[in-house]
Design a protein around this motif. Structure first.
Motif, PDB file in Angstrom:
ATOM      1  N   ILE A   1      23.416 -34.865  22.124  1.00  0.00           N
ATOM      2  CA  ILE A   1      24.272 -35.700  21.290  1.00  0.00           C
ATOM      3  C   ILE A   1      25.406 -34.836  20.753  1.00  0.00           C
ATOM      4  N   HIS A   2      26.629 -35.199  21.056  1.00  0.00           N
ATOM      5  CA  HIS A   2      27.770 -34.440  20.547  1.00  0.00           C
ATOM      6  C   HIS A   2      27.796 -34.550  19.022  1.00  0.00           C
ATOM      7  N   PRO A   3      28.029 -33.453  18.322  1.00  0.00           N
ATOM      8  CA  PRO A   3      27.986 -33.500  16.856  1.00  0.00           C
ATOM      9  C   PRO A   3      29.058 -34.374  16.227  1.00  0.00           C
ATOM     10  N   ALA A   4      30.105 -34.721  16.958  1.00  0.00           N
ATOM     11  CA  ALA A   4      31.138 -35.599  16.409  1.00  0.00           C
ATOM     12  C   ALA A   4      30.791 -37.080  16.514  1.00  0.00           C
ATOM     13  N   ALA A   5      29.797 -37.426  17.324  1.00  0.00           N
ATOM     14  CA  ALA A   5      29.399 -38.834  17.445  1.00  0.00           C
ATOM     15  C   ALA A   5      28.954 -39.375  16.089  1.00  0.00           C
ATOM     16  N   LYS A   6      29.047 -40.691  15.935  1.00  0.00           N
ATOM     17  CA  LYS A   6      28.686 -41.334  14.666  1.00  0.00           C
ATOM     18  C   LYS A   6      27.484 -42.250  14.896  1.00  0.00           C
ATOM     19  N   ILE A   7      26.380 -41.940  14.207  1.00  0.00           N
ATOM     20  CA  ILE A   7      25.128 -42.671  14.421  1.00  0.00           C
ATOM     21  C   ILE A   7      24.595 -43.155  13.081  1.00  0.00           C
ATOM     22  N   GLY A   8      24.218 -44.436  13.021  1.00  0.00           N
ATOM     23  CA  GLY A   8      23.716 -45.035  11.800  1.00  0.00           C
ATOM     24  C   GLY A   8      22.245 -44.737  11.561  1.00  0.00           C
ATOM     25  N   ALA A   9      21.630 -45.535  10.698  1.00  0.00           N
ATOM     26  CA  ALA A   9      20.235 -45.336  10.300  1.00  0.00           C
ATOM     27  C   ALA A   9      19.331 -46.363  10.978  1.00  0.00           C
ATOM     28  N   GLY A  10      18.020 -46.072  10.949  1.00  0.00           N
ATOM     29  CA  GLY A  10      17.062 -46.965  11.581  1.00  0.00           C
ATOM     30  C   GLY A  10      17.178 -46.970  13.088  1.00  0.00           C
ATOM     31  N   VAL A  11      17.614 -45.840  13.660  1.00  0.00           N
ATOM     32  CA  VAL A  11      17.811 -45.727  15.100  1.00  0.00           C
ATOM     33  C   VAL A  11      16.537 -45.191  15.744  1.00  0.00           C
ATOM     34  N   PHE A  12      16.133 -45.822  16.832  1.00  0.00           N
ATOM     35  CA  PHE A  12      14.900 -45.475  17.540  1.00  0.00           C
ATOM     36  C   PHE A  12      15.260 -45.023  18.952  1.00  0.00           C
ATOM     37  N   ILE A  13      14.953 -43.754  19.281  1.00  0.00           N
ATOM     38  CA  ILE A  13      15.172 -43.217  20.617  1.00  0.00           C
ATOM     39  C   ILE A  13      13.798 -42.911  21.207  1.00  0.00           C
ATOM     40  N   ASP A  14      13.337 -43.747  22.129  1.00  0.00           N
ATOM     41  CA  ASP A  14      11.976 -43.646  22.646  1.00  0.00           C
ATOM     42  C   ASP A  14      11.910 -42.670  23.822  1.00  0.00           C
ATOM     43  N   HIS A  15      10.944 -41.783  23.789  1.00  0.00           N
ATOM     44  CA  HIS A  15      10.716 -40.749  24.810  1.00  0.00           C
ATOM     45  C   HIS A  15      11.832 -39.703  24.851  1.00  0.00           C
ATOM     46  N   ALA A  16      13.075 -40.143  24.882  1.00  0.00           N
ATOM     47  CA  ALA A  16      14.245 -39.294  24.624  1.00  0.00           C
ATOM     48  C   ALA A  16      14.702 -38.433  25.791  1.00  0.00           C
TER      49      ALA A  16
ATOM     50  N   VAL B   1      29.928 -44.388  19.010  1.00  0.00           N
ATOM     51  CA  VAL B   1      29.461 -44.913  17.734  1.00  0.00           C
ATOM     52  C   VAL B   1      28.190 -45.709  17.995  1.00  0.00           C
ATOM     53  N   VAL B   2      27.140 -45.430  17.231  1.00  0.00           N
ATOM     54  CA  VAL B   2      25.884 -46.180  17.306  1.00  0.00           C
ATOM     55  C   VAL B   2      25.585 -46.669  15.898  1.00  0.00           C
ATOM     56  N   GLU B   3      25.606 -47.969  15.693  1.00  0.00           N
ATOM     57  CA  GLU B   3      25.390 -48.520  14.360  1.00  0.00           C
ATOM     58  C   GLU B   3      23.897 -48.596  14.024  1.00  0.00           C
ATOM     59  N   ASP B   4      23.573 -49.149  12.858  1.00  0.00           N
ATOM     60  CA  ASP B   4      22.199 -49.198  12.360  1.00  0.00           C
ATOM     61  C   ASP B   4      21.286 -50.018  13.280  1.00  0.00           C
ATOM     62  N   ASP B   5      20.000 -49.649  13.251  1.00  0.00           N
ATOM     63  CA  ASP B   5      18.923 -50.443  13.856  1.00  0.00           C
ATOM     64  C   ASP B   5      19.107 -50.665  15.351  1.00  0.00           C
TER      65      ASP B   5
END
Length: 268
Positions: A148-163, A173-177
């Motif tokens: 994940i690039h450190p400049a990306a913008k990611i909200g809360a309640g984010v679920f990344i499964d297995h990854a 940009v990744v918003e909440d939930d």
């Protein structure tokens, strides 16, 4: 979510995590010292994360002790990161049927660990400490297989499964939930500069192996089928599938639910 309820949720997750750690230490004495060092010796979730992430990511010329001080500085400067960490953990617990406790994502899940480490790198990026932010990005990629690039913008309640194989670009940009499974790419098309990555709105679910490319918008509550390649905007509450992805129906859940929360990947 109102400010009061955010703090209540954060405290509730931390309290339950401590209960689970105490139970696990009693049930498995071989891990008791690890559980005490990682969780039970701390008063707040951010203190526990500072220790745990530093132990995971610190090495060589950047020791765990040095990195822990950096992470503590970040949490002190931006208390919202601790609240985001609690919301992320709750999201994993509620959406992953393999997750039985808060203890699992905190200690062992690569998606959760990689996301919390990204949040530290993002804070460093906003503080113009770019070389250290890049260093953390590299360590997270090596350790968690999450890039994940450190400049990306990611909200809360984010679920990344297995990854495994997650890639999120600089201007994404990744918003909440939002929920995404392994091998998802939020990338550029390879021929653009500037603002070149996707904007993923609240409540979107992205299936395993999906590639979302370019400065496009995936609307709120949309659903992307596994293995799809998305090159155009996706309307809100729509399901897309295929290469290239095309609309094939609605989001597969009621107006009161979001696909990211329901995690239903079946479609007609």
């Amino acid at each position: 979510m109102a400010v009061a309820s955010v703090f209540e949720a954060s405290g509730g997750v931390w309290a339950q995590l401590r209960v689970e750690a105490m139970q696990a230490a009693a049930e498995e004495p071989l891990l008791a010292s690890y559980l005490h060092a990682s969780i039970l010796h701390h008063d707040k979730i951010e203190d526990a994360l500072s220790y745990h992430l530093a132990q995971k990511l610190g090495q060589g010329d950047l020791s765990p002790l040095q990195l822990r001080e950096v992470i503590r500085e970040a949490y002190a400067a931006d208390p919202s990161m601790a609240q985001q960490a609690a919301r992320d953990m709750r999201g994993v617990r509620e959406r992953d049927p393999a997750c039985r406790t808060y203890l699992q994502p905190f200690l062992y899940f690569k998606g959760y660990g990689g996301l919390q480490a990204y949040r530290i790198a993002h804070w460093l990026w906003t503080e113009e400490r770019e070389i250290l932010a890049y260093h953390l990005q590299s360590r997270v990629s090596e350790l968690f297989a999450v890039d994940i690039h450190p400049a990306a913008k990611i909200g809360a309640g984010v679920f990344i499964d297995h990854a495994h194989g997650i890639v999120i670009g600089e201007t994404a940009v990744v918003e909440d939930d939002v929920s995404m499974l392994h091998s998802v790419t939020l990338g550029g098309t390879g021929k653009e500069g500037g603002d070149r990555h996707p904007k993923i709105r609240r409540g979107v679910m992205i299936g395993a192996g999906a590639k979302v490319l370019g400065n496009i918008e995936v609307g709120e509550g949309a659903r992307i089928a596994a293995g799809s390649v998305v090159l155009d905007d996706v309307p809100a509450r729509c399901t897309v599938a295929g290469i290239p992805a095309k609309p094939i129906g609605d989001c597969g859940c009621s107006e009161s639910d979001a696909p990211a929360l329901v995690m239903d990947q079946k479609f007609d």
